[in-house]
Scaffold this active site. Structure first.
Site, short mmCIF file in Angstrom:
data_model
loop_
_atom_site.label_atom_id
_atom_site.label_comp_id
_atom_site.label_asym_id
_atom_site.label_seq_id
_atom_site.Cartn_x
_atom_site.Cartn_y
_atom_site.Cartn_z
N ARG A 37 56.46 10.38 35.85
CA ARG A 37 55.01 10.53 35.67
C ARG A 37 54.39 9.20 35.26
O ARG A 37 53.29 8.84 35.71
CB ARG A 37 54.72 11.61 34.62
CG ARG A 37 54.97 13.03 35.12
CD ARG A 37 54.45 14.07 34.15
NE ARG A 37 55.27 14.17 32.95
CZ ARG A 37 56.28 15.01 32.80
NH1 ARG A 37 56.63 15.81 33.80
NH2 ARG A 37 56.97 15.06 31.68
N PHE A 85 52.71 21.28 44.18
CA PHE A 85 53.51 22.01 43.19
C PHE A 85 53.21 21.42 41.79
O PHE A 85 54.10 21.05 41.05
CB PHE A 85 55.01 21.91 43.48
CG PHE A 85 55.38 22.23 44.91
CD1 PHE A 85 55.54 23.55 45.32
CD2 PHE A 85 55.57 21.22 45.83
CE1 PHE A 85 55.89 23.85 46.62
CE2 PHE A 85 55.92 21.51 47.14
CZ PHE A 85 56.08 22.83 47.55
N SER A 135 50.69 27.41 43.64
CA SER A 135 50.47 28.80 44.02
C SER A 135 50.21 29.70 42.81
O SER A 135 49.85 30.87 42.98
CB SER A 135 51.70 29.33 44.78
OG SER A 135 52.85 29.29 43.96
N CYS A 189 65.12 18.89 42.86
CA CYS A 189 65.83 19.25 41.63
C CYS A 189 66.98 20.21 41.94
O CYS A 189 67.52 20.85 41.04
CB CYS A 189 64.88 19.87 40.60
SG CYS A 189 64.12 21.42 41.15
#
Length: 396
Positions: free
Chosen positions: A211, A227, A250, A340
């Protein structure tokens, strides 16, 4: 103490200090042991190999606590091992100022099945193996003593507990329940942590440094975060001076959490943030049809392949999402793409991404290969611990 006797030739991985013993490697159990009990691991030759936690219902029949014959597995063992893991984090210059960090990372810290994440004064604990569950009292005591934290909350609700014959369990283990408005400061950005109902232990600490890299790359760019969950990448992109950030997920509740996170940070320009509740695969196709393009795209999907047996199906999903990503990039744009999935290794992941770029008709180069933050170490004898892998690719 019961003894776990291995088949001939099956001692090799243990002698290389790999912490897992699979059911097929076991000749027999000598003596009686219940789930989570400590057993001595003995080679076919009769040589002592170590002490492990026994798990009769799992394909991983035992997990090694120690390879040293002089080591006794007792409360003092957990106190020492936990204190050493915490001390390693305290000595790492990248971690000393972090309000959110992983204190214990399972096998790589010598404690199979134990995950402990710290959020300020709160520790969220996951116990995913029979041995870890057996020693929960010692683990809780060791964490309290090593950290000075006042709260420990259990989130042992992972599906992998079922493979150990364990029921999911959550609740307060020490102190009071986590603060409903628990938050951490991550490089100047405030982020909320839902320790009770959030993903994993409440947040994705493993992506912290990635990040931060997003923040460095975002200045002046139009950003698409797929996501996005509660917006960690999105907020760091805004903090880095992104021109605009479109974030897609979502989950409506996750996006509500992302909006709350943005509100925690009045220094960020909220007018540059757009949130979209949608299936990411569908949304990307619609964005392409609408002629939208971006300078920086982040793809951080959920685990498509929990094990190697799911790799082929997962590869198709990773190929699809990266193909769509490459097609939405402006010339010179950057794709930050992650997996992941433990069942997808770095070499395979890079091959998938390369295939996606080729099918999209884009030439690209790798700028960075990424992994989890330093508080998620990978034991050299335990390559399975390297679950998170990422590539930063720039199209030419």
């Amino acid at each position: 103490m019961a003894q776990l006797l291995l088949r001939a030739g099956k001692e090799r991985s243990v002698m290389r200090r790999h912490p897992w013993i699979f059911a097929g490697s076991v000749a027999r159990l000598s003596g009686r042991a219940r789930a989570g009990d400590t057993v001595e691991v003995i080679a076919d030759s009769g040589a002592f190999l170590g002490r492990a936690a026994y798990s009769p219902e799992s394909q991983i029949r035992a997990r090694m606590w120690s390879f040293d014959e002089a080591t006794v597995i007792d409360h003092a063992f957990f106190k020492r091992t936990i204190a050493a893991a915490v001390a390693r984090r305290s000595a790492h210059p990248q971690l000393t100022t972090q309000e959110g960090q992983r204190l214990i990372h399972g096998e790589s810290d010598g404690l199979p099945g134990v995950i402990a994440d710290r959020y300020r004064d709160t520790i969220v604990l996951q116990l995913t193996s029979a041995g870890a569950d057996r020693w929960r009292e010692a683990i809780v005591g060791g964490l309290l003593q090593a950290t000075g934290c006042t709260r420990i909350y259990e989130r042992s609700d992972s599906e992998v507990r079922g493979l150990e014959g364990l029921e999911p369990t959550t609740g307060v283990l020490a102190g009071e329940a986590p603060d409903a408005d628990l938050q951490i400061d991550e490089y100047g950005v405030l982020l909320g942590v839902d320790a009770v109902a959030g993903h994993k232990t409440g947040f994705y600490l493993d992506q912290r440094e990635n990040r931060r890299l997003t923040r460095d790359l975002a200045r002046g760019r139009s950003v698409l975060n797929c996501f996005c969950y509660t917006g960690g990448f999105s907020l760091q992109a805004l903090a880095g001076g992104a021109e605009s950030v479109l974030s897609i997920d979502s989950s409506g509740p996750a996006l509500d959490g992302a909006r709350r996170n943005l509100a925690r940070n009045p220094q960020l320009d909220a007018s540059r943030a757009e949130w979209m509740e949608a299936d990411v695969f569908t949304a990307l196709r619609e964005l392409k049809a609408a002629g939208r393009r971006f300078d920086l795209i982040l793809l951080d999907p959920p685990k498509f392949a929990p094990s190697a047996s799911h790799a082929q199906r997962a590869a198709r999903a990773y190929k699809d999402i990266n193909l769509l990503g490459f097609r939405l990039l402006n010339p010179g744009g950057v794709l930050m793409t992650y997996s992941c999935s433990g069942g997808i290794g770095l070499e395979l992941f890079q091959s998938i991404v390369a295939g996606a770029a080729s099918d999209a008709g884009r030439d690209a180069q790798i700028l960075h290969r990424l992994g989890a933050a330093a508080d998620h170490p990978v034991g050299l004898a335990f390559p399975e611990g390297e679950y998170l892998k990422g590539l930063v690719c720039q199209v030419l």
